[in-house]
Design an enzyme around this catalytic site. Structure first.
Site, PDB file in Angstrom:
ATOM      1  N   LYS A 102       0.996  -1.363   0.211  1.00  0.00           N
ATOM      2  CA  LYS A 102      -0.114  -0.127   0.040  1.00  0.00           C
ATOM      3  C   LYS A 102       1.126   0.802   0.058  1.00  0.00           C
ATOM      4  O   LYS A 102       1.597   0.986   0.498  1.00  0.00           O
ATOM      5  CB  LYS A 102      -0.537   0.126   1.439  1.00  0.00           C
ATOM      6  CG  LYS A 102      -2.428   1.128   1.391  1.00  0.00           C
ATOM      7  CD  LYS A 102      -3.038  -0.046   0.303  1.00  0.00           C
ATOM      8  CE  LYS A 102      -4.486   0.539   0.695  1.00  0.00           C
ATOM      9  NZ  LYS A 102      -5.655  -0.499  -0.268  1.00  0.00           N
TER      10      LYS A 102
HETATM   11  N1  GLU Z   1      -6.927   0.119  -3.459  1.00  0.00           N
HETATM   12  C1  GLU Z   1      -7.692  -1.150  -3.907  1.00  0.00           C
HETATM   13  C2  GLU Z   1      -7.762  -2.222  -2.880  1.00  0.00           C
HETATM   14  O1  GLU Z   1      -7.523  -1.677  -1.381  1.00  0.00           O
HETATM   15  C3  GLU Z   1      -7.308  -2.181  -4.865  1.00  0.00           C
HETATM   16  C4  GLU Z   1      -6.161  -2.403  -5.287  1.00  0.00           C
HETATM   17  C5  GLU Z   1      -5.337  -3.158  -6.407  1.00  0.00           C
HETATM   18  O2  GLU Z   1      -5.802  -3.408  -6.881  1.00  0.00           O
HETATM   19  O3  GLU Z   1      -3.471  -2.948  -6.074  1.00  0.00           O
HETATM   20  O4  GLU Z   1      -8.167  -3.385  -3.032  1.00  0.00           O
END
Ligand code: GLU
Length: 410
Positions: A102
């Site tokens: 993240k």
């Molecule tokens: N931000 C989204 C999540 O928390 C998608 C993450 C992604 O597609 O890599 O799952």
């Protein structure tokens, strides 16, 4: 308890169910790499603001690190670390070949111009570029970031690596984005809710649904439910919420959202706060905005029988225990919102193959993956008589532990 401590409390419960070896705890509970960078931005008025950005790579045993980038005042090291860890268990639960990561910048973008956001995004991408890449770490949108932001990330990355659409997901369609990706998180929530309701013999058509958040996730959940003829009685955004016992006009709300206006501009409805939305009279509650919104202070006041977590980490550990004690059915974030990263997986594979799928295929494959993950979570939960959250963590942890062992991390 901080968000990371809270995620690790959930982790411990799942890990105990699969009798995880003690030495594995140390590897799986901490991040592999944590990058903190300075992001200086020359604002339009000539002043200089220095923001702090993070990219946390939690575990990459099963594939490249994968996860969104968020722009939010609360996106600090601990929160981003917690969310990176959740991504590891999420990608493992839906069994797609990614690890967990993240990123985030601690920033309030509400008063920033598009130009300032672009400069900040490019600076941030350049600062973390050495740990990114299609086989290393692949960002995506998250809170307050979107396809345009991903286009800037891709462009900044491609400047030093050549045209690399597979380095980022959630891109605009013109730059290798996949038809279906934008709606994927919301669609996934609806698929899982439909499947779970069927399994529990709950008549979804007779349910009244409340959705907190009307951004990319909430608005697509509302659209999906509306298509199925399910009544959406409450929605909200940052400005507040609206409630109508007979069901809201979802297409009207979507039009408001599309023109960057607030859902509170609807008339002929009751106006409620975001807090009131969580406690409103409904059968299904869908937090689809921020984390830590269901807490020890309001958990007992939640009237819905089913809570499906479209947001990441919307429920604190204390509230989770309270919901369990009062017999609520909680479909955890790891499962409920995994449609987003699953859609990202489809986008990434299409970019690598330089081959475009039709949206019908995208949605079909998405439904298959979500249903498989739902079935295995329900099976684990019921056969072991544990909550779905513990089951989802246990399944994810087991897969990551096996891969970590095979790769020789321990
Ligand atoms: N931000 C989204 C999540 O928390 C998608 C993450 C992604 O597609 O890599 O799952």
């Amino acid at each position: 308890m901080t968000p990371f401590e809270s995620v690790n409390t959930f982790f411990d419960r799942g890990a105990q169910l699969i009798h995880l070896k003690d030495e594995m705890y140390d590897v799986l509970k901490t991040s592999y790499r944590e990058v903190q960078v300075q992001v200086p931005v020359r604002m339009d008025n000539g002043s200089l603001h220095v923001y702090t950005g993070y990219r946390i790579q939690h575990n990459g045993a099963r594939g490249p690190y994968k996860g969104g980038i968020r722009y939010h005042p609360q996106a600090d090291l601990d929160e981003v670390r917690a969310l990176a860890s959740l991504m590891t268990w999420k990608t493992a639960l839906v069994d797609i070949p990614f690890g967990g990561a993240k990123g985030g910048i601690t920033v309030d973008i509400s008063n920033m111009s598009p130009h300032e956001i672009e400069v900040m995004t490019r600076r941030f991408t350049n600062a973390i570029g050495h740990v990114l890449g299609p086989a290393r770490d692949i960002p995506a949108p998250d809170l307050n970031t979107n396809a345009q932001v991903m286009a800037w990330v891709m462009d900044a990355y491609s400047a030093s690596h050549g045209y690399t659409p597979q380095s980022v997901t959630g891109k605009p369609l013109e730059l290798g984005g996949a038809p279906g990706r934008e709606a994927a998180t919301g669609r996934g929530v609806v698929y899982v809710l439909e499947g779970a309701a069927k399994h529990w013999d709950v008549d979804l058509q007779a349910c009244r649904v409340a959705i907190q958040g009307f951004g990319n996730v909430g608005s697509w959940v509302a659209r999906g439910l509306d298509e199925l003829g399910v009544k959406v009685v409450a929605v909200s955004d940052v400005k507040g919420g609206v409630y109508c016992a007979n069901g809201l006009d979802v297409s009207r709300l979507v039009r408001l959202g599309d023109s960057r206006r607030s859902v509170i501009e609807t008339d002929g409805v009751d106006h409620i706060s975001n807090e009131e939305l969580l406690e409103c009279d409904c059968d299904v509650l869908i937090p689809a905005a921020l984390g830590d919104v269901i807490t020890a202070d309001n958990a007992e006041k939640i009237r819905a029988d089913i809570v499906i977590e479209a947001a990441n980490h919307p429920t604190t550990t204390e509230a989770d225990a309270m919901l369990r004690d009062t017999g609520k059915r909680v479909i955890p974030d790891l499962l409920a919102n995994a449609g987003g990263v699953t859609g990202s997986y489809f986008e990434w594979t299409q970019n690598i193959q330089q081959f475009k799928w039709k949206e019908e295929r995208f949605n079909e494959e998405l439904r298959d993956i979500m249903m498989r993950a739902l079935d295995s979570t329900l099976f684990f939960a019921e056969s072991r008589d544990v909550p779905m959250r513990d089951a989802a963590f246990a399944i994810g942890i087991e897969r990551v532990a096996r891969a970590s062992k095979l790769r020789g991390y321990v």
